[in-house]
Design an enzyme around this catalytic site. Structure first.
Site: not given
Length: 642
Positions: A28, A159, A174
């Protein structure tokens, strides 16, 4: 006088045309980002994505068309982007970024890395690779109408893993359809099944085995051929799940055998999926009905909603709920649809039964109706315009980095509703690295509480090092003065240790382990704290971190300097003229009305900063503290992936 090339300074335009960038993910956000990069003037781009194109991607991933279904996302995205700028040099990889070939040296050849990922494991990995290579990383994500972009630079900013994340609640299609490994996967599948049978059918909520699963067919041509074959009618007239169910009169036994026997047997033919997983076990209605154990099944004790039934008990609940829902459809008339509601008993019974039967098939412990209800929540849709806005912001932050103005980079939040300053885009000053981060600190160290007499070596490797701490190929040495190797990343070297308890190797309270991941150039020291007081079903705890909770909101506020709109290249979007207070975190309120998005009242306060949490639909990285809600409400945010 400043020389311009289009709207950019000549120096910046030259830098853009010569620098090499890596885009991780071509879904996307990735599609929008790739288009933006070539139109901005980037000439040297490498893009990597393991996934193949599904029909459900076509409504928002605009570089793909129907003829591309089943093909590699990275390869097709490259071909489509080249139509915008044929002179661009784009390299596509149909592969996982976590494969050993993409090592630190691979990352060092880029000036900039841009993430457009759909899962936390890959995000953690890219974060560590960029830290090891000392390359700037632009992280991004979306969830419905919400989005975020932030910049990560070693030694300058937090981070991705500096702040604890809440439990991940987003899952690839899936995984839902082929390889569920957690009860929540089965619950999401059961909700999809309800809509396929009784509600509004949605291509994003398919429940049949996914024949185009990239893991089932590693070869891209094989995947494409399989997907194409599944689209052809041949001599068989293909019908939707709902049409087939109607043709059977919503017969519970036929539905049961199709979903829990035939589909499972088909999954077993995809043998690559089961090389490293336990294969599912199909169920047969007739065999269960005739089985002696069904006649002897004793009623469960305790409150009805908190009982965990046996397999036949859930078969009967499935039958009863299907019959009730069928009657409701008939009463509504031809073409009617039902809407799933967790407070509607037949709908909740159906999801409870279907989810538990699937859990049993995939060797998971079944759950009570109460547990299923607390976990079944709202699904946040992927919004094309949100992806487009976030992709644009990624490029704007990238322009600042290439201009040498990293200090002007910001974390930018896209909100559903304007804040009190009537802004949808809210920029926040980047936080410095956390001194306690177990990834980017100078000497990463962590304390793990576990039972050394119950924890196996394979559990330490898979559940703690790989799943919790994001390592890919860990090597573990016991600091016992002898340098005992507990786990080796070399195949076969320490496999004999896998099923042994860590206590068998002298690990006890106070022991220290050194875990190295040479691929990530990452070393973590682990202090073992032995305990026999862990909660039920909890294998371990990281000390100093509340399980499944984001950091609490700060109570104090600091005044920060005003953020001006844009740099000298106008690379920053127009947002508020004053930075939000950096210690005032946005409180997200779960709302059934808004499908898990913040309520309007919460969104109205969103001039305040939100911490990185995983708000993702195939696309995120935001830190959002939770509100003071019940555990059941905490699980109301099930987010569907691209």
């Amino acid at each position: 006088m400043v020389q311009l090339v289009g709207s950019l300074r000549k120096e910046l335009a030259d830098s853009i045309s010569t620098c090499k960038v890596l885009v991780v993910g071509a879904g996307g956000i990735g599609c929008e980002l790739l288009k933006n990069l070539v139109l901005t003037g980037f000439k040297n781009i490498e893009v990597i994505d393991l996934d193949t194109i599904d029909v459900s991607n076509l409504n928002r991933q605009f570089l793909f068309q129907k003829k591309h279904v089943g093909k590699s996302k990275a390869q097709v995205a490259k071909e489509s982007a080249l139509q915008f700028c044929p002179s661009a040099n784009i390299t596509a990889y149909h592969d996982s970024i976590m494969n050993p070939e993409y090592n630190v040296e691979f990352f060092r050849k880029f000036m900039l890395v841009m993430n457009a990922l759909d899962n936390r494991a890959a995000r953690n990995h890219v974060n560590r690779m960029c830290l090891a290579a000392d390359i700037p990383l632009i992280e991004s994500g979306t969830a419905g109408y919400l989005g975020q972009v932030t910049v990560i630079k070693k030694g300058m900013t937090e981070c991705y893993e500096c702040q604890p994340k809440p439990a991940q609640k987003t899952f690839p299609g899936c995984t839902i359809r082929n390889t569920p490994s957690e009860p929540i996967h089965c619950i999401v599948w059961a909700k999809y099944l309800f809509n396929q049978l009784f509600g509004e059918e949605d291509a994003d909520q398919e429940v049949s085995p996914d024949t185009a699963d990239p893991e089932a067919a590693w070869n891209p041509e094989e995947t494409a051929a399989r997907a194409t074959a599944s689209e052809k009618d041949g001599d068989i007239k293909r019908v939707s799940t709902k049409e087939w169910a109607r043709s059977t009169g919503y017969d519970p036994a036929k539905l049961f055998n199709k979903l829990f026997k035939d589909d499972i047997m088909y999954l077993l033919t995809m043998d690559k999926l089961w090389k490293k997983r336990k294969a599912p076990t199909p169920l047969d209605w007739q065999q269960l009905e005739n089985s002696e154990c069904t006649k002897e099944e004793s009623p469960a004790s305790g409150l009805k909603d908190q009982q965990v039934l046996g397999v036949w008990g859930y078969c009967q609940l499935f039958q009863h709920s299907v019959e009730t829902l069928r009657s409701q459809l008939q009463e509504k008339g031809e073409g009617a649809e039902l809407v799933w509601d967790k407070d509607d008993p037949p709908a909740m019974d159906f999801v409870t039964a279907a989810a538990n039967l699937r859990m049993h098939i995939f060797s998971m412990n079944m759950k009570s109706r109460f547990d299923v209800k607390s976990m079944a929540g709202n699904i946040i849709p992927a919004i094309a315009t949100t992806n487009a806005v976030i992709a644009g912001l990624i490029v704007l932050e990238g322009l600042k980095i290439l201009s040498g103005e990293l200090e002007s980079c910001r974390t930018i939040f896209l909100n559903k509703c304007p804040n009190l300053r009537k802004k949808l885009l809210v920029p926040c000053i980047l936080d410095p690295p956390s001194a306690n981060c177990y990834v980017c600190a100078s000497k990463p160290e962590v304390t793990v509480k576990l039972n050394v007499h119950k924890t196996t070596v394979i559990s330490l490797q898979d559940r703690i090092l790989k799943e919790r701490f994001g390592m890919v190929a860990p090597d573990v040495q016991i600091e016992d003065g002898k340098g005992t190797i507990l786990i080796s990343s070399e195949e076969g070297e320490t496999e004999a240790n896998n099923n042994k308890l860590v206590s068998d190797f002298g690990i006890r309270n106070g022991s220290r382990l050194q875990a190295d991941d040479f691929l990530q150039d990452y070393t973590l020291l682990i202090n073992v704290l032995h305990t026999e007081d862990l909660e039920r079903d909890v294998e371990f705890e990281v000390v100093g971190e509340a399980p499944d909770k984001a950091p609490p909101p700060q109570t104090n506020q600091e005044e920060v300097n005003s953020i001006t709109n844009g740099n000298k290249d106008s690379a920053q979007p127009s947002t508020s003229s004053q930075a939000p207070s950096k210690d005032d975190d946005l409180m997200i309120v779960d709302s059934d009305e808004e499908e898990g998005a913040p309520s309007s009242s919460a969104a109205a306060t969103s001039g305040t900063k939100r911490k990185h949490s995983d708000v993702e639909t195939g696309e995120t990285s935001t830190k959002r503290p939770r509100t003071d809600q019940s555990a059941a409400d905490d699980d109301d945010d099930i987010i569907a992936l691209d």
